[in-house]
Design a protein around this motif. Structure first.
Motif, PDB file in Angstrom:
ATOM      1  N   PHE A  80     -21.030 -15.184  51.549  1.00 36.79           N
ATOM      2  CA  PHE A  80     -19.634 -15.223  51.963  1.00 36.79           C
ATOM      3  C   PHE A  80     -18.757 -16.027  51.000  1.00 36.79           C
ATOM      4  CE2 PHE A  80     -22.447 -18.183  54.049  1.00 36.79           C
ATOM      5  CZ  PHE A  80     -21.947 -19.393  53.615  1.00 36.79           C
ATOM      6  N   CYS A  81     -19.305 -16.459  49.873  1.00 39.11           N
ATOM      7  CA  CYS A  81     -18.583 -17.339  48.954  1.00 39.11           C
ATOM      8  C   CYS A  81     -18.308 -16.620  47.638  1.00 39.11           C
ATOM      9  CB  CYS A  81     -19.394 -18.605  48.702  1.00 39.11           C
ATOM     10  SG  CYS A  81     -18.605 -19.753  47.544  1.00 39.11           S
ATOM     11  N   ASN A 132     -12.678 -16.070  54.552  1.00 38.18           N
ATOM     12  CA  ASN A 132     -11.629 -15.575  53.675  1.00 38.18           C
ATOM     13  C   ASN A 132     -12.194 -14.418  52.863  1.00 38.18           C
ATOM     14  OD1 ASN A 132      -9.409 -17.558  54.192  1.00 38.18           O
ATOM     15  ND2 ASN A 132     -11.048 -18.965  53.624  1.00 38.18           N
ATOM     16  N   PRO A 133     -11.878 -13.182  53.225  1.00 39.07           N
ATOM     17  CA  PRO A 133     -12.546 -12.010  52.639  1.00 39.07           C
ATOM     18  C   PRO A 133     -12.279 -11.845  51.144  1.00 39.07           C
ATOM     19  CG  PRO A 133     -11.403 -11.439  54.678  1.00 39.07           C
ATOM     20  CD  PRO A 133     -10.936 -12.804  54.283  1.00 39.07           C
ATOM     21  N   PHE A 134     -13.270 -11.279  50.473  1.00 38.28           N
ATOM     22  CA  PHE A 134     -13.115 -10.840  49.089  1.00 38.28           C
ATOM     23  C   PHE A 134     -13.948  -9.568  48.949  1.00 38.28           C
ATOM     24  CE2 PHE A 134     -16.592 -13.798  49.330  1.00 38.28           C
ATOM     25  CZ  PHE A 134     -17.590 -13.280  48.512  1.00 38.28           C
ATOM     26  N   PRO A 135     -13.550  -8.651  48.078  1.00 34.82           N
ATOM     27  CA  PRO A 135     -14.130  -7.304  48.077  1.00 34.82           C
ATOM     28  C   PRO A 135     -15.640  -7.232  47.931  1.00 34.82           C
ATOM     29  CG  PRO A 135     -12.133  -7.371  46.745  1.00 34.82           C
ATOM     30  CD  PRO A 135     -12.429  -8.788  47.129  1.00 34.82           C
ATOM     31  N   ALA A 136     -16.232  -8.094  47.102  1.00 41.09           N
ATOM     32  CA  ALA A 136     -17.664  -7.970  46.810  1.00 41.09           C
ATOM     33  C   ALA A 136     -18.554  -8.376  47.974  1.00 41.09           C
ATOM     34  CB  ALA A 136     -18.013  -8.795  45.572  1.00 41.09           C
ATOM     35  N   SER A 137     -17.995  -9.027  48.976  1.00 43.48           N
ATOM     36  CA  SER A 137     -18.839  -9.581  50.044  1.00 43.48           C
ATOM     37  C   SER A 137     -19.309  -8.527  51.038  1.00 43.48           C
ATOM     38  CB  SER A 137     -18.073 -10.674  50.788  1.00 43.48           C
ATOM     39  OG  SER A 137     -17.025 -10.111  51.569  1.00 43.48           O
ATOM     40  N   GLY A 194     -14.043 -20.960  50.287  1.00 45.00           N
ATOM     41  CA  GLY A 194     -14.820 -19.811  49.858  1.00 45.00           C
ATOM     42  C   GLY A 194     -14.139 -18.937  48.832  1.00 45.00           C
ATOM     43  N   GLN A 195     -12.855 -19.228  48.545  1.00 44.00           N
ATOM     44  CA  GLN A 195     -12.113 -18.383  47.619  1.00 44.00           C
ATOM     45  C   GLN A 195     -12.091 -18.922  46.194  1.00 44.00           C
ATOM     46  OE1 GLN A 195      -8.242 -18.173  49.618  1.00 44.00           O
ATOM     47  NE2 GLN A 195      -8.639 -16.035  50.091  1.00 44.00           N
TER      48      GLN A 195
END
Length: 383
Positions: free
Chosen positions: A117-118, A301-306, A345-346
């Motif tokens: 998630f990081c 905190n979403p990011f595309p690769a997760s 996490g961002q």
């Protein structure tokens, strides 16, 4: 060879001064100039003997990090991207609150732990930071903020080692940096206000307990080994029960009477009622007496690769209620700085995309030490 004086805690600086034929009180004076006043120009250190100033100019410097960019969030959060050479960059984040100012500091360029998630973990690991590179983030932020606010009073009251990297996998550089933060001749912070966050490096938790006990936060994120193995790969080496035992041992030395467990809320992954109930059972199984831990629930905190998604607010609230009803102190972290990718996490999710800009900067100039009055930037809750 020039020695960067930001690399030393007070004992290290005293040893350096002794090699120059100077007494310890000179090191204390120098330490105060560097950290309390933010001075990097030896000629301006007026109470140092001129002979010492001349010696220092031949072999030492207060070498800051170049600031590649700075962004300020609508909520007042400030994020700096620092150049650490060879195409690597790290980020530090200042979070202002009514009763405190917290700086989130990086300990590595990238991270080898690889939590799902990081975003930093998805970047991969480049190298450990030096003590100087860790302290330089605090040195720059503190004295730059003082200048902007027009104050000589301390602005940063809390430091959390929650930026890029796993601090306890860079132990040799971490501990001297912590000692600089705590030293009354440096930043004078309370042990309760300096927090090391770890994903669970059990042997180093035990070492920190005796070498430099500060507040401890543990990235838990799951109530059982199979799930945590998937989310936090380090769990395969140090399973949850071993980690809990280490946390209990740490409490014997800690400046607080509790350990903080960080728990990132992931929709449909670790946020169900049964997960909360398993956490209650885990805490009770390892409790030696009374309240020994608290939980900090963190909106993802979403990011595309997760491939992961943030839990709905009502799901987070229901999860928190189960823990609270069981007598476990539980808070939900307020997301700060997410509009500038500075939220938990961002950090450094786009650092690799910025590498070319870093390399161009390195070619254009040599990074020199400047007094705080000459900033080098190129752009315009306690855990």
């Amino acid at each position: 060879m020039t020695t960067n004086l930001l690399d030393f805690d007070l004992d290290g600086l005293a040893a350096f001064c002794e090699r120059l034929g100077e007494k310890r009180f000179r090191a204390t004076q120098l330490f105060r100039w560097i950290h309390q006043r933010g001075e990097g120009d030896f000629d301006r250190m007026s109470d140092l003997a001129k002979s010492l100033r001349e010696k220092l100019k031949t072999c030492a410097a207060v070498q800051a990090l170049a600031v590649i960019s700075e962004h300020q969030s609508s909520d007042g959060t400030v994020k700096w991207l620092f150049d650490v050479g060879a195409g690597n960059a790290v980020e530090a984040v200042f979070i202002p609150e009514d009763d405190r100012g917290t700086l989130c500091v990086s300990s590595q360029a990238g991270c080898a732990v690889g939590c799902r998630f990081c975003s930093t973990g998805h970047q991969g690991f480049s190298r450990n930071l030096t003590t100087a590179e860790i302290i330089a983030q605090l040195w720059y932020a503190e004295h730059q903020l003082r200048k902007r606010l027009g104050t000589s009073e301390r602005v940063i009251s809390n430091v959390v080692m929650m930026g890029m990297g796993e601090p306890l996998q860079n132990y040799a550089a971490l501990v001297p940096a912590l000692r600089v933060m705590l030293d009354d001749h440096g930043y004078g912070m309370s042990r309760r206000r300096v927090t090391v966050s770890t994903s669970g490096v059990v042997p180093m938790i035990d070492r920190l307990a005796t070498d430099c006990p500060v507040a401890l936060a543990v990235s838990l994120h799951a109530p059982n080994d199979p799930l945590r193995d998937n989310l936090v790969p380090l769990n395969r080496k140090y399973p949850i029960d071993e980690l809990m035992d280490a946390c209990n041992r740490y409490l014997e030395h800690a400046p607080r009477d509790f350990i903080t467990f960080e728990y990132c809320m992931l929709d449909g992954v670790n946020d169900q009622p049964e997960h909360a109930q398993q956490l209650v059972a885990l805490v009770r199984r390892h409790a030696r007496s009374g309240v020994w831990c608290k939980f900090n629930l963190i909106p993802f905190n979403p990011f595309p690769a997760s491939g992961l998604h943030r839990s709905a607010p009502q799901q987070v609230a229901a999860f928190a209620r189960i823990l609270s009803d069981a007598g476990i102190v539980t808070t939900v972290r307020k997301t700060r700085g997410d509009d500038i990718d500075a939220a938990c996490g961002q950090l450094a999710g786009e650092v690799q995309d910025r590498t070319r800009a870093v390399e161009r900067m390195a070619k254009r100039r040599t990074i020199a030490i400047q007094p705080v009055g000459l900033p080098t930037h190129s752009n315009n809750k306690e855990a």
